[in-house]
Design a protein around this motif. Structure first.
Motif, PDB file in Angstrom:
ATOM      1  N   ALA A  77      33.187  47.590  38.949  1.00  0.00           N
ATOM      2  CA  ALA A  77      34.559  47.443  38.432  1.00  0.00           C
ATOM      3  C   ALA A  77      34.628  46.126  37.667  1.00  0.00           C
ATOM      4  O   ALA A  77      35.143  45.125  38.173  1.00  0.00           O
ATOM      5  CB  ALA A  77      35.545  47.471  39.585  1.00  0.00           C
ATOM      6  N   PRO A  78      34.104  46.118  36.426  1.00  0.00           N
ATOM      7  CA  PRO A  78      33.959  44.841  35.712  1.00  0.00           C
ATOM      8  C   PRO A  78      35.277  44.144  35.391  1.00  0.00           C
ATOM      9  O   PRO A  78      35.384  42.924  35.511  1.00  0.00           O
ATOM     10  CB  PRO A  78      33.208  45.225  34.431  1.00  0.00           C
ATOM     11  CG  PRO A  78      33.288  46.698  34.328  1.00  0.00           C
ATOM     12  CD  PRO A  78      33.500  47.241  35.697  1.00  0.00           C
ATOM     13  N   ARG A  79      36.296  44.911  35.000  1.00  0.00           N
ATOM     14  CA  ARG A  79      37.564  44.237  34.664  1.00  0.00           C
ATOM     15  C   ARG A  79      38.228  43.671  35.908  1.00  0.00           C
ATOM     16  O   ARG A  79      38.786  42.579  35.877  1.00  0.00           O
ATOM     17  CB  ARG A  79      38.513  45.210  33.993  1.00  0.00           C
ATOM     18  CG  ARG A  79      38.011  45.579  32.631  1.00  0.00           C
ATOM     19  CD  ARG A  79      39.047  46.387  31.913  1.00  0.00           C
ATOM     20  NE  ARG A  79      38.454  46.882  30.701  1.00  0.00           N
ATOM     21  CZ  ARG A  79      39.123  47.271  29.659  1.00  0.00           C
ATOM     22  NH1 ARG A  79      40.439  47.238  29.677  1.00  0.00           N
ATOM     23  NH2 ARG A  79      38.504  47.711  28.594  1.00  0.00           N
ATOM     24  N   SER A  80      38.165  44.442  36.968  1.00  0.00           N
ATOM     25  CA  SER A  80      38.750  43.959  38.227  1.00  0.00           C
ATOM     26  C   SER A  80      37.989  42.741  38.714  1.00  0.00           C
ATOM     27  O   SER A  80      38.579  41.804  39.271  1.00  0.00           O
ATOM     28  CB  SER A  80      38.717  45.061  39.276  1.00  0.00           C
ATOM     29  OG  SER A  80      39.360  46.212  38.778  1.00  0.00           O
ATOM     30  N   ALA A  81      36.674  42.750  38.499  1.00  0.00           N
ATOM     31  CA  ALA A  81      35.861  41.584  38.882  1.00  0.00           C
ATOM     32  C   ALA A  81      36.360  40.352  38.144  1.00  0.00           C
ATOM     33  O   ALA A  81      36.651  39.319  38.752  1.00  0.00           O
ATOM     34  CB  ALA A  81      34.387  41.840  38.569  1.00  0.00           C
ATOM     35  N   GLY A  82      36.489  40.473  36.816  1.00  0.00           N
ATOM     36  CA  GLY A  82      36.956  39.342  36.005  1.00  0.00           C
ATOM     37  C   GLY A  82      38.336  38.881  36.456  1.00  0.00           C
ATOM     38  O   GLY A  82      38.607  37.684  36.578  1.00  0.00           O
ATOM     39  N   TYR A  83      39.193  39.839  36.739  1.00  0.00           N
ATOM     40  CA  TYR A  83      40.561  39.524  37.183  1.00  0.00           C
ATOM     41  C   TYR A  83      40.534  38.739  38.501  1.00  0.00           C
ATOM     42  O   TYR A  83      41.296  37.793  38.694  1.00  0.00           O
ATOM     43  CB  TYR A  83      41.311  40.845  37.345  1.00  0.00           C
ATOM     44  CG  TYR A  83      42.693  40.715  37.914  1.00  0.00           C
ATOM     45  CD1 TYR A  83      43.724  40.165  37.160  1.00  0.00           C
ATOM     46  CD2 TYR A  83      42.982  41.166  39.201  1.00  0.00           C
ATOM     47  CE1 TYR A  83      45.006  40.058  37.675  1.00  0.00           C
ATOM     48  CE2 TYR A  83      44.250  41.064  39.728  1.00  0.00           C
ATOM     49  CZ  TYR A  83      45.262  40.507  38.962  1.00  0.00           C
ATOM     50  OH  TYR A  83      46.516  40.394  39.480  1.00  0.00           O
ATOM     51  N   ALA A  84      39.624  39.120  39.382  1.00  0.00           N
ATOM     52  CA  ALA A  84      39.541  38.453  40.694  1.00  0.00           C
ATOM     53  C   ALA A  84      38.755  37.140  40.604  1.00  0.00           C
ATOM     54  O   ALA A  84      38.721  36.384  41.578  1.00  0.00           O
ATOM     55  CB  ALA A  84      38.896  39.393  41.710  1.00  0.00           C
ATOM     56  N   GLY A  85      38.122  36.874  39.456  1.00  0.00           N
ATOM     57  CA  GLY A  85      37.335  35.641  39.314  1.00  0.00           C
ATOM     58  C   GLY A  85      35.902  35.798  39.782  1.00  0.00           C
ATOM     59  O   GLY A  85      35.220  34.809  40.060  1.00  0.00           O
ATOM     60  N   LEU A  86      35.444  37.047  39.865  1.00  0.00           N
ATOM     61  CA  LEU A  86      34.075  37.309  40.320  1.00  0.00           C
ATOM     62  C   LEU A  86      33.186  37.682  39.135  1.00  0.00           C
ATOM     63  O   LEU A  86      33.662  38.265  38.155  1.00  0.00           O
ATOM     64  CB  LEU A  86      34.074  38.495  41.302  1.00  0.00           C
ATOM     65  CG  LEU A  86      34.737  38.268  42.651  1.00  0.00           C
ATOM     66  CD1 LEU A  86      35.004  39.617  43.340  1.00  0.00           C
ATOM     67  CD2 LEU A  86      33.838  37.399  43.540  1.00  0.00           C
ATOM     68  N   LYS A  87      31.888  37.401  39.256  1.00  0.00           N
ATOM     69  CA  LYS A  87      30.951  37.820  38.202  1.00  0.00           C
ATOM     70  C   LYS A  87      30.811  39.334  38.200  1.00  0.00           C
ATOM     71  O   LYS A  87      30.667  39.966  37.166  1.00  0.00           O
ATOM     72  CB  LYS A  87      29.581  37.188  38.446  1.00  0.00           C
ATOM     73  CG  LYS A  87      29.602  35.676  38.335  1.00  0.00           C
ATOM     74  CD  LYS A  87      28.637  35.202  37.241  1.00  0.00           C
ATOM     75  CE  LYS A  87      28.870  33.746  36.907  1.00  0.00           C
ATOM     76  NZ  LYS A  87      28.419  32.837  37.980  1.00  0.00           N
ATOM     77  N   ARG A  88      30.815  39.912  39.410  1.00  0.00           N
ATOM     78  CA  ARG A  88      30.737  41.375  39.499  1.00  0.00           C
ATOM     79  C   ARG A  88      31.413  41.815  40.775  1.00  0.00           C
ATOM     80  O   ARG A  88      31.535  41.038  41.738  1.00  0.00           O
ATOM     81  CB  ARG A  88      29.285  41.857  39.444  1.00  0.00           C
ATOM     82  CG  ARG A  88      28.457  41.409  40.610  1.00  0.00           C
ATOM     83  CD  ARG A  88      26.992  41.215  40.250  1.00  0.00           C
ATOM     84  NE  ARG A  88      26.460  40.210  41.155  1.00  0.00           N
ATOM     85  CZ  ARG A  88      25.589  40.449  42.123  1.00  0.00           C
ATOM     86  NH1 ARG A  88      25.072  41.645  42.282  1.00  0.00           N
ATOM     87  NH2 ARG A  88      25.207  39.503  42.924  1.00  0.00           N
ATOM     88  N   LEU A  89      31.821  43.062  40.751  1.00  0.00           N
ATOM     89  CA  LEU A  89      32.494  43.631  41.926  1.00  0.00           C
ATOM     90  C   LEU A  89      32.147  45.107  41.983  1.00  0.00           C
ATOM     91  O   LEU A  89      32.210  45.809  40.970  1.00  0.00           O
ATOM     92  CB  LEU A  89      34.014  43.458  41.795  1.00  0.00           C
ATOM     93  CG  LEU A  89      34.873  44.196  42.834  1.00  0.00           C
ATOM     94  CD1 LEU A  89      34.628  43.640  44.237  1.00  0.00           C
ATOM     95  CD2 LEU A  89      36.359  44.086  42.480  1.00  0.00           C
ATOM     96  N   ALA A  90      31.771  45.577  43.158  1.00  0.00           N
ATOM     97  CA  ALA A  90      31.559  47.011  43.354  1.00  0.00           C
ATOM     98  C   ALA A  90      32.693  47.531  44.233  1.00  0.00           C
ATOM     99  O   ALA A  90      33.193  46.814  45.099  1.00  0.00           O
ATOM    100  CB  ALA A  90      30.214  47.256  44.028  1.00  0.00           C
ATOM    101  N   VAL A  91      33.116  48.759  43.967  1.00  0.00           N
ATOM    102  CA  VAL A  91      34.100  49.382  44.849  1.00  0.00           C
ATOM    103  C   VAL A  91      33.498  50.667  45.411  1.00  0.00           C
ATOM    104  O   VAL A  91      32.807  51.397  44.698  1.00  0.00           O
ATOM    105  CB  VAL A  91      35.435  49.706  44.124  1.00  0.00           C
ATOM    106  CG1 VAL A  91      36.075  48.431  43.595  1.00  0.00           C
ATOM    107  CG2 VAL A  91      35.259  50.714  43.010  1.00  0.00           C
ATOM    108  N   LYS A  92      33.732  50.884  46.686  1.00  0.00           N
ATOM    109  CA  LYS A  92      33.342  52.168  47.280  1.00  0.00           C
ATOM    110  C   LYS A  92      34.631  52.943  47.456  1.00  0.00           C
ATOM    111  O   LYS A  92      35.529  52.504  48.182  1.00  0.00           O
ATOM    112  CB  LYS A  92      32.631  51.965  48.617  1.00  0.00           C
ATOM    113  CG  LYS A  92      32.241  53.296  49.272  1.00  0.00           C
ATOM    114  CD  LYS A  92      31.140  53.121  50.300  1.00  0.00           C
ATOM    115  CE  LYS A  92      30.818  54.414  51.040  1.00  0.00           C
ATOM    116  NZ  LYS A  92      30.268  55.492  50.190  1.00  0.00           N
TER     117      LYS A  92
END
Ligand code: F0G
Length: 459
Positions: A102-117
């Motif tokens: 979830a690249p946009r959500s990652a950026g929004y949260a301030g993370l380099k990357r984020l995976a969602v299950k």
């Protein structure tokens, strides 16, 4: 190992209270400790030698077509050895939910990357199916003819479906007028007796617990430890999808606090059995208006949790003031060096829209994870480089009203918003609104609209 083979280990129930630790036979029809009233765990006398290559067995089953192997719960049956006969299994092929970037959500949260299950891609659209299949197996083992739960909507939808498949009475207790429409629709469609209680979830929970003592109803809320056995497999499937690589953080929304408890147990069991080398840290996220666990932490972690008398959040799935599994949640956070975060209604709504921009729909409670991560990154609890998985718990189609109201600027924090439509009290800001446009049925006008649109980059 045969695809139908159901391994057995000695399963028993044990009180989680360290001062009690009373044990009971796994075939006893109890939900809490008879001695002290504490919560119970399903425990096993593991035959460790037999489990040394069990991860390979789990992986091999991904090539099988047998329903007990294609289920994302029963695939892990060596770690659920309480079932006494495969005939007890009622499966809808639960689990098997995707893990996405979830690249946009990652950026929004301030993370380099984020995976969602996305557990919302379960058969009835929520993570409850993972636990319902194991709860129903135990119900069958005990010969129950009627199963019941209190619910903010998803447990009831799941119970209704599995009761229908099992051919037993399903009876659901829901807070009248306070569950999302999609969920109500499901329990009606699946034929459950649907009791709309004049009260909130906590009232419904108190009533159904009492009735499970005084009638033959078998209680399938997450206070029933056999529900959590299925839910712990969310941890197993997540790791399997990552080739058994443990993430740094796993983030879940918190309501009745069964899910964080189950994930904690799942990861801990794998670790205790030597199947993974370390534990991820767990983060549970509550909505500001329904955050009794966060308040307990803020108040110094002493004494009993003080229930929130009037829990209030538009994320109705987690509108719970007196979470049954709070002590198990505390234990899971202790085991994993976890944290509890709180987010506002505005943050939940914006995080949900941001997930939407990743092409990932979910229900409001699920988006609390991304909102919580944004806070935890800004507070430097979660490192921007961390390997993070958010568990999205419910499907977007459960609660489309919330989504449409957000995007049209009509989302009010006040549940009685219809009476306030004339003023802006409690109105959330549609920060990432995608408002539908009224257009004439005229190709010339539409042509210009489209050409103008193509001048700008996609949202
Ligand atoms: N997310 C969703 C979509 C839920 O439906 C729930 C709980 C939660 C998160 C919180 O999980 O209770 O294990 O902490 N829903 C329950 C129900 C209470 O009745 O459907 P939890």
């Amino acid at each position: 190992m045969s695809s139908e083979g159901f391994p057995r280990a000695t399963a028993y129930l044990q009180c989680i209270e360290t001062t009690c630790r009373a044990t009971y036979d796994a075939s006893e029809r109890i939900y809490t400790c008879e001695q002290c009233g504490g919560l119970l765990d399903v425990q096993y006398e593991w035959q460790r030698a037999r489990l040394f290559d069990v991860l390979e067995t789990f992986d091999a089953r991904r090539a099988s077509f047998h329903p007990h192997d294609t289920s994302g719960v029963w695939r892990f049956r060596e770690l659920l050895p309480f079932v006494t006969s495969p005939a007890q299994i009622v499966t809808l092929g639960e689990g098997n939910t995707p893990v996405w970037d979830a690249p946009r959500s990652a950026g929004y949260a301030g993370l380099k990357r984020l995976a969602v299950k996305h557990q919302g891609l379960n058969p009835t659209g929520s993570f409850k199916d993972n636990g319902m299949t194991t709860g129903m197996a135990q119900a069958r083992r005990l010969g129950a003819r009627a199963v019941a739960c209190a619910s903010t909507g998803n447990t009831s939808a799941s119970l209704a479906a599995y009761a229908a498949r099992a051919g037993v009475h399903g009876i659901v207790f829901i807070p009248g007028g306070r569950i999302a429409y999609g969920k109500l629709a499901q329990s009606l469609d699946y034929g459950a007796v649907t009791l709309q209680i004049e009260g909130n979830f906590d009232d419904a929970m108190r009533l159904v617990r009492e009735l499970a003592r005084t009638t033959p109803l078998y209680l399938l809320n997450s206070v029933n430890p056999f529900r959590l056995e299925g839910q712990k497999t969310i941890a197993f499937e997540l790791l399997q999808q990552r080739r058994w690589r443990v993430p740094d953080w796993v983030v879940v929304p918190g309501g009745n606090l069964g899910n964080v408890s189950a994930l904690g147990k799942g990861f801990k069991e794998l670790h205790n059995l030597g199947l993974i080398a370390r534990l991820p840290r767990l983060a549970v996220v509550q909505a500001e208006g329904a955050a009794p666990l966060a308040q307990w932490y803020a108040a110094g972690q002493t004494g009993n949790l003080a229930p929130v008398a009037r829990p209030k959040t538009l994320a109705t799935a987690i509108q719970i003031g007196n979470p049954v599994s709070w002590l198990k949640a505390v234990r899971a956070l202790e085991w994993t060096n976890g944290v509890c975060a709180v987010v506002s209604e505005q943050e939940i709504a914006d995080a949900k829209a941001m997930l939407g921009r990743d092409g990932i729909g979910c229900e409001p409670a699920s988006a609390a994870t991304v909102a919580g991560l944004r806070r935890l990154v800004s507070e430097r609890v979660v490192d921007p480089d961390a390997d993070v998985v958010a568990i999205l718990t419910g499907n977007a189609l459960k609660d489309p009203d919330f989504t449409v109201q957000y995007h049209t600027g009509q989302l009010y924090t006040d549940a009685e918003r219809e009476t306030h439509l004339t003023h802006a009290e409690g109105k959330l800001v549609p920060t990432f609104a995608n408002t539908p446009r009224q257009v004439p049925a005229d190709a010339t006008v539409l042509r210009q609209v489209i050409l103008d649109l193509l001048e700008t980059p996609p949202a």
